[in-house]
Scaffold this active site. Structure first.
Site, short mmCIF file in Angstrom:
data_model
loop_
_atom_site.label_atom_id
_atom_site.label_comp_id
_atom_site.label_asym_id
_atom_site.label_seq_id
_atom_site.Cartn_x
_atom_site.Cartn_y
_atom_site.Cartn_z
N HIS A 146 0.99 -1.07 0.10
CA HIS A 146 -0.03 0.00 0.11
C HIS A 146 0.65 1.25 -0.04
O HIS A 146 1.76 1.16 0.50
CB HIS A 146 -1.09 0.08 1.25
CG HIS A 146 -2.17 -0.66 1.06
ND1 HIS A 146 -3.15 -0.61 1.79
CD2 HIS A 146 -2.45 -1.60 0.04
CE1 HIS A 146 -4.16 -1.33 1.62
NE2 HIS A 146 -3.68 -2.24 0.53
N TYR A 158 -10.36 5.70 6.17
CA TYR A 158 -10.22 5.69 7.65
C TYR A 158 -11.27 7.22 7.58
O TYR A 158 -11.13 8.13 6.92
CB TYR A 158 -9.03 6.58 7.95
CG TYR A 158 -7.98 5.52 8.63
CD1 TYR A 158 -7.11 5.04 7.47
CD2 TYR A 158 -7.70 4.98 9.81
CE1 TYR A 158 -6.04 4.06 7.73
CE2 TYR A 158 -6.89 4.15 9.91
CZ TYR A 158 -5.89 3.64 8.88
OH TYR A 158 -5.02 2.57 9.20
N PRO A 209 -5.69 1.17 17.85
CA PRO A 209 -5.37 0.48 17.02
C PRO A 209 -5.60 1.67 15.63
O PRO A 209 -5.21 1.42 14.28
CB PRO A 209 -6.46 -0.36 16.50
CG PRO A 209 -7.57 -0.08 17.39
CD PRO A 209 -7.07 0.61 18.43
N LYS A 261 -0.28 0.51 14.82
CA LYS A 261 1.03 0.50 15.40
C LYS A 261 1.21 -0.52 16.44
O LYS A 261 2.51 -0.50 16.95
CB LYS A 261 1.19 1.80 15.66
CG LYS A 261 1.26 2.95 14.79
CD LYS A 261 2.36 2.80 13.66
CE LYS A 261 2.40 3.33 12.42
NZ LYS A 261 2.95 2.80 11.41
N TYR A 270 3.14 7.15 9.55
CA TYR A 270 2.26 5.90 9.27
C TYR A 270 3.07 4.80 8.72
O TYR A 270 2.87 3.55 9.06
CB TYR A 270 1.18 6.38 8.22
CG TYR A 270 -0.07 5.26 8.17
CD1 TYR A 270 0.18 4.27 7.27
CD2 TYR A 270 -1.26 5.36 8.63
CE1 TYR A 270 -0.82 3.41 7.16
CE2 TYR A 270 -1.92 4.55 8.68
CZ TYR A 270 -1.91 3.52 7.91
OH TYR A 270 -2.89 2.29 7.53
C1 PHB Z 1 -6.87 -3.89 10.28
O1 PHB Z 1 -6.68 -4.25 9.19
O2 PHB Z 1 -7.34 -4.91 11.13
C2 PHB Z 1 -6.51 -2.54 10.53
C3 PHB Z 1 -5.96 -1.80 9.72
C4 PHB Z 1 -5.56 -0.49 10.06
C5 PHB Z 1 -5.69 0.06 11.35
C6 PHB Z 1 -6.37 -1.12 12.20
C7 PHB Z 1 -6.75 -2.11 11.81
O3 PHB Z 1 -5.29 1.09 11.72
#
Ligand code: PHB
Ligand code: APR
Length: 389
Positions: A72, A200, A292, A296, A384
């Site tokens: 990504h 997000y 989450p 991280k 990130y």
């Molecule tokens: C996930 O794919 O479970 C995931 C991805 C990004 C995040 C949190 C969880 O910030």
């Protein structure tokens, strides 16, 4: 039993550390409370920084990752019906790798088994002894049978609910904790991801996240009440709520389906200082937790492993304990920067119960500034994709 490094915890931290040390000729044992099968039932984020991928390669546990993962180079941020991409490679030459943590843990178990590393399961009644001497040890029961382990060092990789952290005397231990007033309701579905990057979303109804494990396995989350229960959420109710939190472009195209996993996780920020005591060294969730939102948790466990691995190999190669003595300070410097980033992403994207209209306007201004400022996007990208070790 005698080893050089005894590792408590057979999650990602303990397994990665154990594999790196084993490959360096340092004798280890991994002590896991559960069974391998139980550990592999855990569903966790799979967004890997390059530093972690590099270590998995070094550990000889990256073949399947390279065959099945995908890269990504950015994320999508949305706020109600506006959305924009933050493209990492405009600012940093470091893509993120999407590969489920469960698979990463499986690969580490397989690599350890191939290498002949010792892993003991069903470990109970574990106690640490003589941490402030040159001969620490562990007493435990393995499937009910008593076992004594003499060692030089103990790595506490036993997660947030483990026992190792408690061996730092309470008067010497400073714990920082921030519990967030909401949870994440997550589902796994055998459906195609709604977008090729993660989305997000900050919406009036709360946060939502669109993620994936592969092209046919998607992972979605919606912010929920801290006291909510999965029993309150049919699959249809989840999909309808998720769609209401996404821009129309995605809400109208998302592939819905039956959930194959559904769970609610709390969000917290936590740091234990120091991360070492005598010959005990904490690593990963045993020492710190992040919400989450910045993906991280696993990646910060990885940076601890990098520092502890370097310190232990320096000790055994050069008989030099300098890095070991500075482990906690070195690890915490990066931990706190990641705690900040994870707190910032969480604060910017979620609806807080006590939020005022002013607070919401500030959130919207933060997101608008991100959309318009390359400097702001560069800062997000740098954090990130992973701060340097
Ligand atoms: C996930 O794919 O479970 C995931 C991805 C990004 C995040 C949190 C969880 O910030
Ligand atoms: N004795 C032996 N093992 C224990 C004990 C104990 N007393 N207590 C806990 N464990 C084991 C748990 O069963 C678990 O398998 O330690 C392991 C800790 O693993 P994680 O909680 O996964 O923590 P860590 O290895 O640091 O990984 C951090 O993985 O689980 C995610 O959210 C976490 O992303 C983060 C990353």
């Amino acid at each position: 039993m005698r080893v050089q490094v005894a590792i408590v915890g057979g999650g990602p931290s303990g397994l990665l550390l154990g594999q790196l040390l084993h490959n360096a000729g340092i004798k280890t044992v991994v002590l896991e409370r559960k069974t391998r099968e139980y550990v592999l039932t855990r569903i966790r984020a799979g967004v890997l920084e390059r530093g972690l991928v590099d270590m998995l390669e070094e550990a000889g546990a990256a073949d399947r990752l390279h065959a099945e993962s995908f890269r990504h180079t950015g994320i999508m941020l949305s706020s109600n019906n506006t959305y924009f991409e933050v493209t990492f490679d405009k600012y940093v030459d470091q893509p993120m790798t999407i590969y489920g943590q469960t698979e990463l843990t499986r690969d580490l178990y397989d690599a350890r088994e191939r290498a002949g590393g010792a892993t003991l399961f069903n470990v109970d009644k574990l106690t640490l002894n003589d941490l402030n001497t040159r001969s620490p040890s562990i007493d435990c029961k393995v499937s009910g049978e008593p076992l004594h382990i003499d060692c030089d060092y103990i790595a506490g990789c036993d997660g947030f609910h483990g026992v190792c952290r408690q061996y730092i005397p309470v008067e010497k231990r400073k714990e920082y904790l921030k519990d967030y007033p909401f949870g994440w309701l997550g589902i796994l579905s055998e459906t195609a991801p709604v977008h090729h990057e993660l989305i997000y979303s900050n919406s009036d109804r709360g946060f939502a996240l669109c993620s994936m494990r592969n092209q046919n396995l998607s992972r979605y989350y919606v912010q929920c009440d801290i006291n909510d229960s999965v029993d309150n959420w049919t699959d249809n109710a989840f999909w309808n709520e998720l769609k209401r939190r996404l821009p129309e472009r995605f809400a109208s195209t998302i592939e819905t389906g039956t959930s194959i996993e559904k769970s609610i996780a709390p969000l917290r920020s936590f740091v234990c200082e120091p991360m070492q005591w005598g010959n005990l060294y904490l690593c990963g969730d045993a020492a710190h937790i992040v919400p989450p939102t910045g993906a991280k948790g696993l990646n910060t466990a990885a940076s601890d492993v990098r520092y502890l691995y370097a310190a232990l190999t320096q000790r055994y190669t050069d008989n030099d304990e300098c890095k070991l003595q500075n482990y906690s300070q070195t690890a915490l410097e990066r931990v706190w920067k990641v705690e900040r980033f994870s707190w910032w992403m969480t604060s910017m994207l979620h609806r807080f119960p006590d939020q005022s209209e002013f607070d919401i306007k500030i959130q919207q201004a933060e997101i608008a500034f991100l959309q318009q400022s390359e400097a702001a996007q560069a800062s997000l990208a740098i954090n990130y994709v992973g701060l340097p070790y």
